[in-house]
Motif scaffolding. Sequence first.
Motif, short mmCIF file in Angstrom:
data_model
loop_
_atom_site.label_atom_id
_atom_site.label_comp_id
_atom_site.label_asym_id
_atom_site.label_seq_id
_atom_site.Cartn_x
_atom_site.Cartn_y
_atom_site.Cartn_z
N SER A 21 -4.47 -9.15 -11.73
CA SER A 21 -4.37 -10.59 -11.99
C SER A 21 -4.53 -11.43 -10.73
O SER A 21 -4.18 -12.60 -10.70
N ALA A 22 -5.07 -10.81 -9.67
CA ALA A 22 -5.17 -11.51 -8.38
C ALA A 22 -6.32 -12.49 -8.33
O ALA A 22 -6.43 -13.26 -7.37
N GLY A 66 -9.77 -2.94 0.55
CA GLY A 66 -8.58 -3.59 0.04
C GLY A 66 -8.74 -5.07 -0.23
O GLY A 66 -7.88 -5.68 -0.87
N ALA A 75 -3.33 -2.40 -10.06
CA ALA A 75 -2.09 -3.09 -9.70
C ALA A 75 -2.34 -4.54 -9.29
O ALA A 75 -1.41 -5.35 -9.27
N HIS A 76 -3.61 -4.86 -8.93
CA HIS A 76 -3.95 -6.21 -8.50
C HIS A 76 -4.83 -6.90 -9.54
O HIS A 76 -5.61 -7.80 -9.21
N VAL A 129 -12.40 -11.59 -6.28
CA VAL A 129 -12.37 -11.13 -4.89
C VAL A 129 -13.30 -12.00 -4.05
O VAL A 129 -14.21 -12.65 -4.56
N HIS A 148 -5.13 1.12 -7.20
CA HIS A 148 -4.89 -0.05 -6.34
C HIS A 148 -5.35 -1.32 -7.05
O HIS A 148 -4.61 -2.31 -7.11
N TRP A 149 -6.57 -1.30 -7.59
CA TRP A 149 -7.09 -2.51 -8.22
C TRP A 149 -6.45 -2.76 -9.57
O TRP A 149 -6.34 -3.92 -10.01
#
Length: 361
Positions: free
Chosen positions: A331-332, A304, A328-329, A335, A325-326
């Motif tokens: 624009s984060a 995660g 949905a993320h 990593v 999962h990724w």
Amino acid sequence: MKLALIRRQFSATGGAELYVQRLLGALTAAGHETHLFAEKWQGQAVGVQFHSVKVEGSRAERPLRFAEGVNAALQHERFDCVFSLERTLKQDVYRAGDGLHRVWLQRRRQFAPWWKRPLVGLGAFHRNMMALEARTFDPANTQRIIVNSEMVRGEIAQHFPDFPQERVHTIRNGVDVKRFKNVSRSAARKRFGLEDNDFVLVFVGSGWERKGLPWLLKFMAGRSDDPRLKLLVVTRDRMRGKIPPNVILTGPLSDVEAAYAAADVLTFLPIYEPCSNVVSEALATGIPVVTTSFNGASELIDSGINGHVLDDPADLATLGMCINHWRAHGSAGPVKTRLPLDLELNVMLTLQVLEHSAKAA
């Protein structure tokens, strides 16, 4: 120190040999007299003396013939330390970069069709490899072992319990981090025909069955109704069967960093991989990784945070959840990874083991 380095095939170009190139460069820069024993090589390494080891015989015989040839060649000179990157008969330090052949055969049996399982591992090649491996992991023949993951360390402890664990050193693979930074994402996407709003998976590697590409192709075939999901495949392998329309084949790339820059997630599902460089390359780029617990590089993954680890490479339902999962993320931002990825640290720690071995001799 006068050092003999053993590598069956050496190329002065190509990412797969970057570790050897950097190590040879560091050895000569540190003033060590470095000799490379190889069956074949391309290009030259400045300051390194090359020794040709001629090998004849069938595919089954050649690894053993090379080991015997190197052993004979080493008798003509005295070295402070013999460092082998191949399974050979006798060396001071062995780098187990290929893991254990017997574990690889176990994984092949595990994932082969039921009718193939009794046939896996039969034949003279596998018998010779396992016999050579047993000689390499005999503590009388090898003073120290370098592994690139705790997974391989555990496999050695299980299959060769007589080898002292205090003589096994874990030194993780490193990459040229700068190479994978600051590549233009927009230019890379344009190059591969990708849109800005595509969510792009990337697979990099040859030996596609071992590294899980058939499962990824099956997954993509089941997602043909998702026009924005794409898989970028970087491989020199010849593909078999029908390729889904949402899969883009690049062929081999000299600038593989462009493929990572264009992607959102590395999807790499091997059935056995001691510690794949592609995981470090993807993390250096800043993209998350979905890989398997059969990959020693999974030890770099915090679930995660910078990726996910699958227990079963054929579990496409869980693969889909990880990708969602990724997605949905997306624009984060890049990593983060808690372990160092740089190649220079790998080379420095390797040199320490070699120098320590030479002093103890």
